[in-house]
Design a protein around this motif. Structure first.
Motif, PDB file in Angstrom:
ATOM      1  N   UNK A  94       0.896  -1.160  -0.102  1.00  0.00           N
ATOM      2  CA  UNK A  94       0.017  -0.013   0.036  1.00  0.00           C
ATOM      3  C   UNK A  94       0.673   1.173  -0.171  1.00  0.00           C
ATOM      4  N   UNK A  95       0.572   2.111  -0.871  1.00  0.00           N
ATOM      5  CA  UNK A  95       1.166   3.532  -0.825  1.00  0.00           C
ATOM      6  C   UNK A  95      -0.188   4.536  -0.190  1.00  0.00           C
ATOM      7  N   UNK A  96       0.061   5.215   0.586  1.00  0.00           N
ATOM      8  CA  UNK A  96      -0.969   6.103   0.914  1.00  0.00           C
ATOM      9  C   UNK A  96      -0.541   7.337   1.243  1.00  0.00           C
ATOM     10  N   UNK A  97      -1.226   8.404   0.429  1.00  0.00           N
ATOM     11  CA  UNK A  97      -0.805   9.886   0.446  1.00  0.00           C
ATOM     12  C   UNK A  97      -1.559  10.529   1.555  1.00  0.00           C
ATOM     13  N   UNK A  98      -1.013  11.528   1.938  1.00  0.00           N
ATOM     14  CA  UNK A  98      -1.670  12.419   2.924  1.00  0.00           C
ATOM     15  C   UNK A  98      -1.022  13.955   2.705  1.00  0.00           C
ATOM     16  N   UNK A  99      -1.654  15.013   3.256  1.00  0.00           N
ATOM     17  CA  UNK A  99      -1.282  16.196   3.196  1.00  0.00           C
ATOM     18  C   UNK A  99      -1.821  17.045   2.230  1.00  0.00           C
ATOM     19  N   UNK A 108      -2.919  26.786 -10.952  1.00  0.00           N
ATOM     20  CA  UNK A 108      -2.638  25.628 -11.845  1.00  0.00           C
ATOM     21  C   UNK A 108      -1.984  24.553 -11.410  1.00  0.00           C
ATOM     22  N   UNK A 109      -1.678  24.540 -10.198  1.00  0.00           N
ATOM     23  CA  UNK A 109      -1.145  23.409  -9.481  1.00  0.00           C
ATOM     24  C   UNK A 109      -2.236  22.393  -8.829  1.00  0.00           C
ATOM     25  N   UNK A 110      -3.390  23.114  -8.974  1.00  0.00           N
ATOM     26  CA  UNK A 110      -4.701  22.277  -8.410  1.00  0.00           C
ATOM     27  C   UNK A 110      -4.775  21.128  -9.455  1.00  0.00           C
ATOM     28  N   UNK A 111      -4.882  19.865  -8.368  1.00  0.00           N
ATOM     29  CA  UNK A 111      -4.831  18.520  -9.038  1.00  0.00           C
ATOM     30  C   UNK A 111      -4.824  17.453  -8.017  1.00  0.00           C
ATOM     31  N   UNK A 112      -5.341  16.334  -8.423  1.00  0.00           N
ATOM     32  CA  UNK A 112      -5.045  15.017  -7.660  1.00  0.00           C
ATOM     33  C   UNK A 112      -3.534  14.624  -7.609  1.00  0.00           C
ATOM     34  N   UNK A 113      -2.862  14.336  -6.510  1.00  0.00           N
ATOM     35  CA  UNK A 113      -1.572  14.227  -6.464  1.00  0.00           C
ATOM     36  C   UNK A 113      -1.323  12.704  -6.217  1.00  0.00           C
ATOM     37  N   UNK A 114      -0.663  11.981  -6.972  1.00  0.00           N
ATOM     38  CA  UNK A 114      -0.301  10.492  -6.560  1.00  0.00           C
ATOM     39  C   UNK A 114       1.125  10.244  -6.316  1.00  0.00           C
ATOM     40  N   UNK A 115       1.650   9.361  -5.602  1.00  0.00           N
ATOM     41  CA  UNK A 115       2.949   8.662  -5.452  1.00  0.00           C
ATOM     42  C   UNK A 115       2.857   7.523  -6.065  1.00  0.00           C
ATOM     43  N   UNK A 116       4.068   7.178  -6.767  1.00  0.00           N
ATOM     44  CA  UNK A 116       4.421   5.822  -7.478  1.00  0.00           C
ATOM     45  C   UNK A 116       5.533   5.455  -6.997  1.00  0.00           C
ATOM     46  N   UNK A 117       5.905   4.226  -7.242  1.00  0.00           N
ATOM     47  CA  UNK A 117       7.090   3.340  -6.979  1.00  0.00           C
ATOM     48  C   UNK A 117       7.394   2.310  -8.130  1.00  0.00           C
ATOM     49  N   UNK A 118       8.689   2.034  -8.177  1.00  0.00           N
ATOM     50  CA  UNK A 118       9.055   1.171  -9.245  1.00  0.00           C
ATOM     51  C   UNK A 118      10.365   0.539  -8.975  1.00  0.00           C
ATOM     52  N   UNK A 119      10.613  -0.526  -9.234  1.00  0.00           N
ATOM     53  CA  UNK A 119      11.759  -1.477  -9.175  1.00  0.00           C
ATOM     54  C   UNK A 119      12.882  -0.761  -9.695  1.00  0.00           C
ATOM     55  N   UNK A 120      14.110  -0.900  -9.280  1.00  0.00           N
ATOM     56  CA  UNK A 120      15.268  -0.281  -9.815  1.00  0.00           C
ATOM     57  C   UNK A 120      16.090  -1.525 -10.383  1.00  0.00           C
ATOM     58  N   UNK A 121      16.560  -1.524 -11.363  1.00  0.00           N
ATOM     59  CA  UNK A 121      17.410  -2.684 -12.006  1.00  0.00           C
ATOM     60  C   UNK A 121      18.813  -2.075 -12.465  1.00  0.00           C
ATOM     61  N   UNK A 126       6.579   2.317 -13.307  1.00  0.00           N
ATOM     62  CA  UNK A 126       5.834   2.652 -11.949  1.00  0.00           C
ATOM     63  C   UNK A 126       4.720   1.486 -11.872  1.00  0.00           C
ATOM     64  N   UNK A 127       5.091   0.666 -11.114  1.00  0.00           N
ATOM     65  CA  UNK A 127       3.639  -0.236 -10.733  1.00  0.00           C
ATOM     66  C   UNK A 127       2.950  -0.397  -9.498  1.00  0.00           C
ATOM     67  N   UNK A 128       3.389   0.348  -8.751  1.00  0.00           N
ATOM     68  CA  UNK A 128       2.754   0.564  -7.572  1.00  0.00           C
ATOM     69  C   UNK A 128       2.318   1.948  -7.379  1.00  0.00           C
ATOM     70  N   UNK A 129       0.940   2.535  -7.053  1.00  0.00           N
ATOM     71  CA  UNK A 129       0.400   3.613  -6.797  1.00  0.00           C
ATOM     72  C   UNK A 129      -0.427   3.888  -5.693  1.00  0.00           C
TER      73      UNK A 129
END
Length: 123
Positions: A3-8, A89-102, A110-113
């Motif tokens: 789980x990735x959970x955004x706040x703030x 113009x910064x108004x938006x829904x903001x999402x974090x995302x993560x990806x594997x590094x090789x 990015x496969x986790x949101x």
């Protein structure tokens, strides 16, 4: 379960500041490629800022460079997005995302949101 959970997020006036936080559970953010995206109504998703797996190199899209800073805070397994001098113009829904590094391919897609946190900036 990952789980990735955004706040703030929240509502601020133009010129104000917010710091978004993305906390991960069931998944370590260490040695991952991390990013913040945003999507405004009627617009496509935009990558706002990213940080590499070493936590040294960062990227910010032109419209936020110098105002937004992405930080990976290892002890709390979180990634932050500090946003200064906010504009309508910064108004938006903001999402974090993560990806594997090789080592071979670098950052993978990015496969986790997270579910997103709303930022609204009024003029």
């Amino acid at each position: 379960q990952v789980q990735l959970v955004e706040s703030g997020g929240g509502s601020v006036q133009a010129g104000g500041s917010l710091t978004l936080s993305c906390a991960a559970s069931g998944y370590t953010l260490s040695r991952r490629c991390l990013a913040w995206f945003r999507q405004a109504p009627g617009k496509g998703r935009e990558e706002v800022a990213a940080i590499d797996a070493d936590g040294r190199d960062t990227y910010a899209t032109d419209s936020v460079r110098g105002r937004f800073t992405i930080t990976h805070y290892n002890p709390k397994n979180t990634v932050l997005l500090q946003m200064l001098r906010l504009r309508p113009e910064d108004t938006a829904m903001y999402y974090c995302a993560a990806a594997r590094y090789s080592l071979i391919f670098g950052c993978e897609p990015y496969n986790y949101w997270g579910q997103g946190t709303q930022v609204t900036v009024s003029s």
